[in-house]
Write a protein that holds these residues in place. Sequence first.
Motif, PDB file in Angstrom:
ATOM      1  N   LEU A  13      54.272   1.111 -54.136  1.00 46.16           N
ATOM      2  CA  LEU A  13      55.377   0.514 -54.888  1.00 46.16           C
ATOM      3  C   LEU A  13      55.807   1.474 -55.988  1.00 46.16           C
ATOM      4  O   LEU A  13      54.958   2.041 -56.690  1.00 46.16           O
ATOM      5  N   TYR A  14      57.111   1.629 -56.141  1.00 42.98           N
ATOM      6  CA  TYR A  14      57.663   2.407 -57.246  1.00 42.98           C
ATOM      7  C   TYR A  14      59.107   1.995 -57.448  1.00 42.98           C
ATOM      8  O   TYR A  14      59.667   1.210 -56.665  1.00 42.98           O
ATOM      9  N   ARG A  15      59.725   2.522 -58.484  1.00 45.61           N
ATOM     10  CA  ARG A  15      61.110   2.179 -58.798  1.00 45.61           C
ATOM     11  C   ARG A  15      62.066   3.235 -58.230  1.00 45.61           C
ATOM     12  O   ARG A  15      61.825   4.434 -58.367  1.00 45.61           O
ATOM     13  N   ARG A  16      63.155   2.763 -57.641  1.00 46.91           N
ATOM     14  CA  ARG A  16      64.168   3.692 -57.162  1.00 46.91           C
ATOM     15  C   ARG A  16      64.761   4.488 -58.327  1.00 46.91           C
ATOM     16  O   ARG A  16      65.078   5.677 -58.176  1.00 46.91           O
ATOM     17  N   SER A  17      64.901   3.856 -59.494  1.00 46.68           N
ATOM     18  CA  SER A  17      65.442   4.566 -60.663  1.00 46.68           C
ATOM     19  C   SER A  17      64.545   5.720 -61.079  1.00 46.68           C
ATOM     20  O   SER A  17      65.019   6.701 -61.665  1.00 46.68           O
TER      21      SER A  17
ATOM     22  N   VAL B 289      52.269   2.069 -57.874  1.00 45.93           N
ATOM     23  CA  VAL B 289      51.116   1.239 -57.500  1.00 45.93           C
ATOM     24  C   VAL B 289      50.836   1.490 -56.031  1.00 45.93           C
ATOM     25  O   VAL B 289      51.753   1.479 -55.202  1.00 45.93           O
ATOM     26  N   HIS B 290      49.580   1.730 -55.692  1.00 45.62           N
ATOM     27  CA  HIS B 290      49.232   1.991 -54.302  1.00 45.62           C
ATOM     28  C   HIS B 290      47.946   1.267 -53.940  1.00 45.62           C
ATOM     29  O   HIS B 290      47.265   0.699 -54.806  1.00 45.62           O
TER      30      HIS B 290
ATOM     31  N   LEU C 269      52.562  -3.067 -61.635  1.00 50.81           N
ATOM     32  CA  LEU C 269      53.619  -2.093 -61.902  1.00 50.81           C
ATOM     33  C   LEU C 269      54.334  -2.380 -63.216  1.00 50.81           C
ATOM     34  O   LEU C 269      54.728  -1.453 -63.941  1.00 50.81           O
ATOM     35  N   THR C 270      54.521  -3.655 -63.530  1.00 55.81           N
ATOM     36  CA  THR C 270      55.273  -4.034 -64.722  1.00 55.81           C
ATOM     37  C   THR C 270      54.390  -4.299 -65.934  1.00 55.81           C
ATOM     38  O   THR C 270      54.884  -4.676 -66.990  1.00 55.81           O
TER      39      THR C 270
ATOM     40  N   ILE D 188      62.780  -2.145 -57.632  1.00 58.43           N
ATOM     41  CA  ILE D 188      61.398  -1.967 -57.183  1.00 58.43           C
ATOM     42  C   ILE D 188      61.377  -1.880 -55.664  1.00 58.43           C
ATOM     43  O   ILE D 188      61.886  -2.771 -54.970  1.00 58.43           O
ATOM     44  N   LEU D 189      60.794  -0.813 -55.146  1.00 61.79           N
ATOM     45  CA  LEU D 189      60.678  -0.600 -53.708  1.00 61.79           C
ATOM     46  C   LEU D 189      59.204  -0.648 -53.309  1.00 61.79           C
ATOM     47  O   LEU D 189      58.357  -0.058 -53.975  1.00 61.79           O
ATOM     48  N   TRP D 190      58.944  -1.333 -52.215  1.00 62.24           N
ATOM     49  CA  TRP D 190      57.608  -1.341 -51.626  1.00 62.24           C
ATOM     50  C   TRP D 190      57.733  -0.712 -50.242  1.00 62.24           C
ATOM     51  O   TRP D 190      58.265  -1.325 -49.326  1.00 62.24           O
TER      52      TRP D 190
END
Length: 444
Positions: A219-223, A169-170, A160-161, A138-140
């Motif tokens: 926020l989002y996932r690097r994957s 998420v913004h 997000l989860t 998870i990256l913010w």
Amino acid sequence: MWKTLVASIFLGWYFILLAIGLLGWREARKRYFRRNNALTSYSPRARPLEGVSILRPLKGLDPNMYENLETTFKQDYPTYEIIFAVADDDDPCLDIVRMLLDKYPHVDARVTIGEEIVGVNPKINNLMQAYRTAKYDILWVIDSNVSVVPQTLSRSVSALTASPTIGLVHHVPYATASIRDAKFGTHLERAFLNTNHAKMYIALNVLAIDSCVMGKSNLYRRSHVDQISGLGVPLSKQNMSPPPDGPVRGLASMGKYAAEDAKIGHSIWHELGLEHCLDVDVAQNVLGPMTLRGYIERRARWIRVRKAQVLAATILEPLTESVLAGLLACLALHYFTGADVVIMFVIHWCIFLAIDLDVRYHLTGTHFTSNAELGEFILAWMAREILAFPIWAYAIWGSRIVWRGVTYRMLRGGVVERPDRATRHSQDFADGRMQEPLLDNHDH
């Protein structure tokens, strides 16, 4: 018959616009008025939350920078790291970062210095090293001129989860400024961000017809980001071969775009089929001194960026502004009822002003401290509304944008090129390899 048809279209469009504005107003009241009563902290009795890598791209000094960056050290969350991404080892922002690292030695925080050139966008180039070395999925990504409250991360990760269908998420940005340092352009920008922009941003995300993301705090996932290419079509329809046969993927694929924030959101939406969540927190954007000319050039620059990305919507933009839409609706009402156009327009403008002032209150959570401050804000709001169409007219007929004395030309899809090197480097831009910077990171 054609006059009746045109008048009916004007009135119909006005009521659609008003309905969208009322939706944004209602959601602002419901969402942000109660944010302090929402989940306020991480509870050890709750299910374990994933670790988060907070990425803050930095360049130069911003107003209130120490306080802005410090808010990420104060997050009420069990497991996170902070990575400050800086392009140059002589950047003055490093002095502020070192002071914070010394003040909070117990926080997992570090600095990456140096760019990895993957395209024209310096924010992406600046973030690449931090992106690749981040500990958590998870990256913010949060801009340097933004501050947040301590509960923002815990609430955002929960959002997000909450569902596997959420991919981003913004947070809606709102503007604050030092009255001592504020210039006329500062007041216009603050009036725009805290009223019309916020109202429409909230409404469009509630309607969720398409991606609508501003990159102040995401926020989002690097994957997930590792899979996207910027092509904007589902992965099943893409060539999944690695480069050079297939497209570049991941954060590097965003390097050729001027507005990487919108492109990342668009790609997560259309390529991965994942939804966005506009969370209950806000991104407080601290404005510095901005002249009227600076404000005009800033708005014109982003109109040209949007024109390159969504031409039809940008052409119709003036019809979403209160002056032109209200004037056309009042003329239509005059045609049908004979009502006085001036009186009807004054009523219309008062309605829009009242809505915007209430949006501003619920977004910021503060009242005006005096009648003089209220009057100053209303004058800035009126000037912003009046200037909207002339700025659009100035911007729509051009494709070139000027940044720090360098001229660039917007291409279709939001890609950019240097006009004096168009022939030699147009393919480099298309492939994301152009190296001249367009915008500094804190302008996004």
